[in-house]
Motif scaffolding. Sequence first.
Motif, mmCIF file in Angstrom:
data_model
loop_
_atom_site.group_PDB
_atom_site.id
_atom_site.type_symbol
_atom_site.label_atom_id
_atom_site.label_comp_id
_atom_site.label_asym_id
_atom_site.label_seq_id
_atom_site.Cartn_x
_atom_site.Cartn_y
_atom_site.Cartn_z
ATOM 1 N N UNK A 144 37.434 11.172 -37.539
ATOM 2 C CA UNK A 144 37.023 9.893 -36.960
ATOM 3 C C UNK A 144 35.498 9.799 -36.999
ATOM 4 N N UNK A 145 34.948 8.727 -37.562
ATOM 5 C CA UNK A 145 33.481 8.610 -37.683
ATOM 6 C C UNK A 145 32.777 8.715 -36.338
ATOM 7 N N UNK A 146 31.686 9.467 -36.311
ATOM 8 C CA UNK A 146 30.870 9.670 -35.115
ATOM 9 C C UNK A 146 29.512 9.017 -35.278
ATOM 10 N N UNK A 147 28.463 9.641 -34.729
ATOM 11 C CA UNK A 147 28.420 10.939 -34.063
ATOM 12 C C UNK A 147 29.002 10.887 -32.651
ATOM 13 N N UNK A 148 29.282 12.096 -32.099
ATOM 14 C CA UNK A 148 29.945 12.205 -30.820
ATOM 15 C C UNK A 148 29.178 13.125 -29.874
ATOM 16 N N UNK A 149 29.412 12.912 -28.591
ATOM 17 C CA UNK A 149 28.995 13.865 -27.564
ATOM 18 C C UNK A 149 30.165 14.044 -26.609
ATOM 19 N N UNK A 150 30.300 15.245 -26.075
ATOM 20 C CA UNK A 150 31.374 15.540 -25.128
ATOM 21 C C UNK A 150 30.862 15.347 -23.708
ATOM 22 N N UNK A 151 31.575 14.565 -22.922
ATOM 23 C CA UNK A 151 31.179 14.336 -21.529
ATOM 24 C C UNK A 151 32.042 15.111 -20.545
ATOM 25 N N UNK A 152 33.157 15.667 -21.014
ATOM 26 C CA UNK A 152 34.047 16.417 -20.127
ATOM 27 C C UNK A 152 34.880 17.371 -20.979
ATOM 28 N N UNK A 153 35.018 18.602 -20.515
ATOM 29 C CA UNK A 153 35.811 19.567 -21.267
ATOM 30 C C UNK A 153 36.404 20.598 -20.319
ATOM 31 N N UNK A 154 37.654 20.967 -20.575
ATOM 32 C CA UNK A 154 38.328 21.943 -19.720
ATOM 33 C C UNK A 154 39.412 22.639 -20.532
ATOM 34 N N UNK A 155 39.628 23.923 -20.229
ATOM 35 C CA UNK A 155 40.703 24.681 -20.866
ATOM 36 C C UNK A 155 41.510 25.381 -19.779
ATOM 37 N N UNK A 156 42.829 25.236 -19.852
ATOM 38 C CA UNK A 156 43.721 25.885 -18.896
ATOM 39 C C UNK A 156 44.854 26.539 -19.680
ATOM 40 N N UNK A 157 45.417 27.613 -19.133
ATOM 41 C CA UNK A 157 46.495 28.302 -19.847
ATOM 42 C C UNK A 157 47.587 28.782 -18.890
ATOM 43 N N UNK A 158 48.227 27.864 -18.163
ATOM 44 C CA UNK A 158 49.344 28.279 -17.304
ATOM 45 C C UNK A 158 50.555 28.660 -18.153
ATOM 46 N N UNK A 159 51.304 29.627 -17.674
ATOM 47 C CA UNK A 159 52.529 30.045 -18.367
ATOM 48 C C UNK A 159 52.271 30.500 -19.803
ATOM 49 N N UNK A 160 51.055 30.952 -20.084
ATOM 50 C CA UNK A 160 50.761 31.509 -21.393
ATOM 51 C C UNK A 160 50.526 30.509 -22.502
ATOM 52 N N UNK A 161 50.402 29.217 -22.171
ATOM 53 C CA UNK A 161 50.155 28.180 -23.184
ATOM 54 C C UNK A 161 48.763 27.597 -22.968
ATOM 55 N N UNK A 162 48.004 27.452 -24.058
ATOM 56 C CA UNK A 162 46.658 26.909 -23.961
ATOM 57 C C UNK A 162 46.655 25.392 -23.970
ATOM 58 N N UNK A 163 45.979 24.799 -23.006
ATOM 59 C CA UNK A 163 45.886 23.345 -22.908
ATOM 60 C C UNK A 163 44.416 22.930 -22.886
ATOM 61 N N UNK A 164 44.039 22.086 -23.843
ATOM 62 C CA UNK A 164 42.666 21.608 -23.967
ATOM 63 C C UNK A 164 42.573 20.162 -23.479
ATOM 64 N N UNK A 165 41.559 19.883 -22.672
ATOM 65 C CA UNK A 165 41.286 18.521 -22.209
ATOM 66 C C UNK A 165 39.804 18.246 -22.448
ATOM 67 N N UNK A 166 39.518 17.106 -23.065
ATOM 68 C CA UNK A 166 38.126 16.751 -23.337
ATOM 69 C C UNK A 166 37.979 15.240 -23.441
ATOM 70 N N UNK A 167 36.791 14.755 -23.169
ATOM 71 C CA UNK A 167 36.449 13.353 -23.381
ATOM 72 C C UNK A 167 35.208 13.303 -24.255
#
Length: 226
Positions: free
Chosen positions: A200-223
């Motif tokens: 997707x054409x940018x440029x971009x900046x990240x304003x929010x980012x989080x990583x969680x891994x409950x139950x052994x699965x990696x979950x990425x959240x970002x804006x």
Amino acid sequence: MISRVAVVPHPPLLVPELVGGAVAETAPVRAACLAAARDLAAHDPDWTAVAVDPSGPRTLADASGTFRGFGVDVPVSLSDRPSSVEPHLPLPALVAGWLREHAGARSVRVHLVPPDLPAAECISFGSRLAGRALLVLGDGSHRHGEQAVGRPDDRAATFDEDVRKALATADVESLKGLDPALADELGAQGRAAWQVLAGVPGPWRCSRSEFLAPYGVGYHVAVWEA
């Protein structure tokens, strides 16, 4: 032109009715995803979404469905005025509809791509996406630690850390460089969706980012913001 992106996972555990007594335990993932979705809805009420599913390539819009296949009849829709009922909406589309409703968005048009879509085709597809607000749905590796859904694999931590860094720094080149074969071995179903984002054409900046891994699965959240 897309100017805001929310990256989220799409596990059934986001939906409280589906997790029984684990509502509190799964709350951090749910809260992170809802915050990202509400940020996207505040930017634009009509979303474009991309996710990975074996039924792809296909596009879903203005449909309603239910999580009945995941244990509880929780109805959702992809728009405020659905025109059809899809009895077997794929999980990413169901989650996109659930997030849409809970974030207060008006509609979401879901593009599903196959899990084995080559990186170059993902990037090309991303360059052609239309709209102002993009929802990217995809899970990380399911091989983290002893609670892993799949067999534990020491490579999972490095893989998801690379994805986390790429999302946290809006590093599209690193996303483009993700190894599809390694992602498949680690059960990281989000690989193709993240590589669509990389196109997707940018440029971009990240304003929010989080990583969680409950139950052994990696979950990425970002804006991301343009």
